[in-house]
Design an enzyme around this catalytic site. Structure first.
Site, PDB file in Angstrom:
ATOM      1  N   ASP A 180       0.824  -1.213   0.000  1.00 12.96           N
ATOM      2  CA  ASP A 180       0.000   0.000   0.000  1.00 12.96           C
ATOM      3  C   ASP A 180       0.859   1.266   0.000  1.00 12.96           C
ATOM      4  O   ASP A 180       2.042   1.234   0.332  1.00 12.96           O
ATOM      5  CB  ASP A 180      -0.896   0.016   1.237  1.00 12.96           C
ATOM      6  CG  ASP A 180      -2.169  -0.805   1.063  1.00 12.96           C
ATOM      7  OD1 ASP A 180      -2.314  -1.484   0.035  1.00 12.96           O
ATOM      8  OD2 ASP A 180      -3.029  -0.761   1.971  1.00 12.96           O
ATOM      9  N   ASP A 181       0.205   2.380  -0.342  1.00 14.96           N
ATOM     10  CA  ASP A 181       0.800   3.732  -0.252  1.00 14.96           C
ATOM     11  C   ASP A 181       1.935   3.951  -1.238  1.00 14.96           C
ATOM     12  O   ASP A 181       2.810   4.792  -1.008  1.00 14.96           O
ATOM     13  CB  ASP A 181       1.268   4.045   1.175  1.00 14.96           C
ATOM     14  CG  ASP A 181       0.163   3.915   2.204  1.00 14.96           C
ATOM     15  OD1 ASP A 181      -1.013   4.004   1.828  1.00 14.96           O
ATOM     16  OD2 ASP A 181       0.481   3.713   3.396  1.00 14.96           O
TER      17      ASP A 181
ATOM     18  N   HIS B  48      -7.701   4.004   0.906  1.00 12.55           N
ATOM     19  CA  HIS B  48      -6.712   4.403   1.905  1.00 12.55           C
ATOM     20  C   HIS B  48      -7.416   4.532   3.252  1.00 12.55           C
ATOM     21  O   HIS B  48      -8.460   5.165   3.368  1.00 12.55           O
ATOM     22  CB  HIS B  48      -6.105   5.744   1.479  1.00 12.55           C
ATOM     23  CG  HIS B  48      -4.988   6.240   2.331  1.00 12.55           C
ATOM     24  ND1 HIS B  48      -3.940   5.440   2.734  1.00 12.55           N
ATOM     25  CD2 HIS B  48      -4.746   7.481   2.859  1.00 12.55           C
ATOM     26  CE1 HIS B  48      -3.095   6.166   3.465  1.00 12.55           C
ATOM     27  NE2 HIS B  48      -3.562   7.389   3.552  1.00 12.55           N
TER      28      HIS B  48
END
Length: 312
Positions: free
Chosen positions: A15-16, A136
């Site tokens: 993620d991110d 998110h």
């Protein structure tokens, strides 16, 4: 890898992606070492273009990490005045977004505009639709938001999402009370999102992992435990309709991870600089565990085959 059929097809999602150059570099290093198999891009983050270029260069399967809680909107019409931002022009934050939603202050039309704008920017950066789209800080399963999210995915034919319901979540006494409370609420919201996602024909792996193995809680034993729970759970009430091969004895699962090299204090983020999460040594810890040869050996031993959403 064993010649026998795998017991599990596991999507390990970093993620991110795009958060900062050091997170990007760590995620790419992890992918090249075989520790992750998929990434989720924050298109409003400071190093998003670099991340997209890296994904193309290394042929990394990539999806969209839809962001309604950190940084600034992508949709220009929402940047000056909208229900999604605070007086400084930034999204309201992980808990601020949830509190405003509970008070009925958020416009779902504006949520839709922003989600569609983020998909358009993703396509500009990558040249194709996201293979999957999640939220998110799990905003995509929140009340009201989940209906809009599901409609956008259905309209744009983005096939896969994430449903954060983790087997074994409630047998983890090492989780601090505030995290256990937050994760329990995420799970409740995700369970309530399932019928909506099903109605729109959206798919997701049969099992989700990652809440109990974040940061310092990630280790070879904790990942082994999570995989064991996943294999025991197999197809369940959270299984999407239409996961290819779901009639076979192969479990499909997603492991959410957050590897990287810790962000420098003034480099990265989504407009306000990198947060403590991204600057934490936990990022390097996850990276080291995911690249550990003994974890890759464990996958072989348990007949776990890493893959991307597009392989399911």
């Amino acid at each position: 890898m064993s010649q026998r059929l795998p017991r599990m097809m596991l999507v390990v999602t970093g993620d991110d992606f795009g958060y900062c150059p050091r997170r990007n570099r760590g995620i790419v290093d992890c992918f090249l070492a075989g520790g992750i198999s998929n990434v989720s891009l924050l298109v409003n983050a400071s190093a998003a273009k670099e991340a997209a270029d890296l994904a193309k260069r290394h042929n990394i399967p990539i999806g969209l990490h839809a962001n309604l809680s950190e940084g600034t909107p992508v949709c220009q019409s929402l940047q000056q005045s909208s229900t999604l931002i605070n007086q400084h022009g930034f999204f309201r934050g992980k808990m601020g977004f949830r509190q405003a939603l509970a008070r009925g202050e958020l416009s779902m039309k504006q949520v839709e505009l922003e989600l569609r704008a983020q998909v358009r920017l993703f396509m500009e950066l990558n040249g194709h639709l996201p293979h999957h789209m999640d939220g998110h800080q799990h905003v995509h399963v929140l009340p009201e938001v989940r209906e809009v999210f599901a409609q956008v995915l259905s309209d744009l034919r983005i096939p896969y999402t994430r449903v954060p319901v983790e087997p074994g979540l409630h047998s983890c006494p090492w989780l601090p009370a505030h995290l256990q409370k937050f994760y329990t609420q995420v799970e409740k919201d995700a369970l309530d999102a399932i019928p909506i996602f099903k109605r729109h024909g959206i798919r997701w792996p049969q099992v989700y992992l990652g809440l109990t193995t974040m940061g310092q809680n990630m280790s070879i034993p904790s990942l082994h435990r999570a995989l064991s729970h996943a294999l025991a759970a197999g197809p369940s009430t959270t299984t999407s309709s239409g996961v290819r091969g779901s009639n076979q004895p192969v479990v499909t699962a997603e492991l959410m991870v957050h590897p990287g090299y810790p962000s420098h204090p003034k480099e990265g983020g989504c407009g306000e600089g990198p947060d403590d999460f991204s600057q934490s040594a936990d990022r390097q810890h996850e990276l080291n565990v995911l690249k550990d040869p003994s974890l890759l050996a464990l996958y072989c031993q348990e007949r776990v085959q890493l893959c991307a959403f597009r392989d399911l």
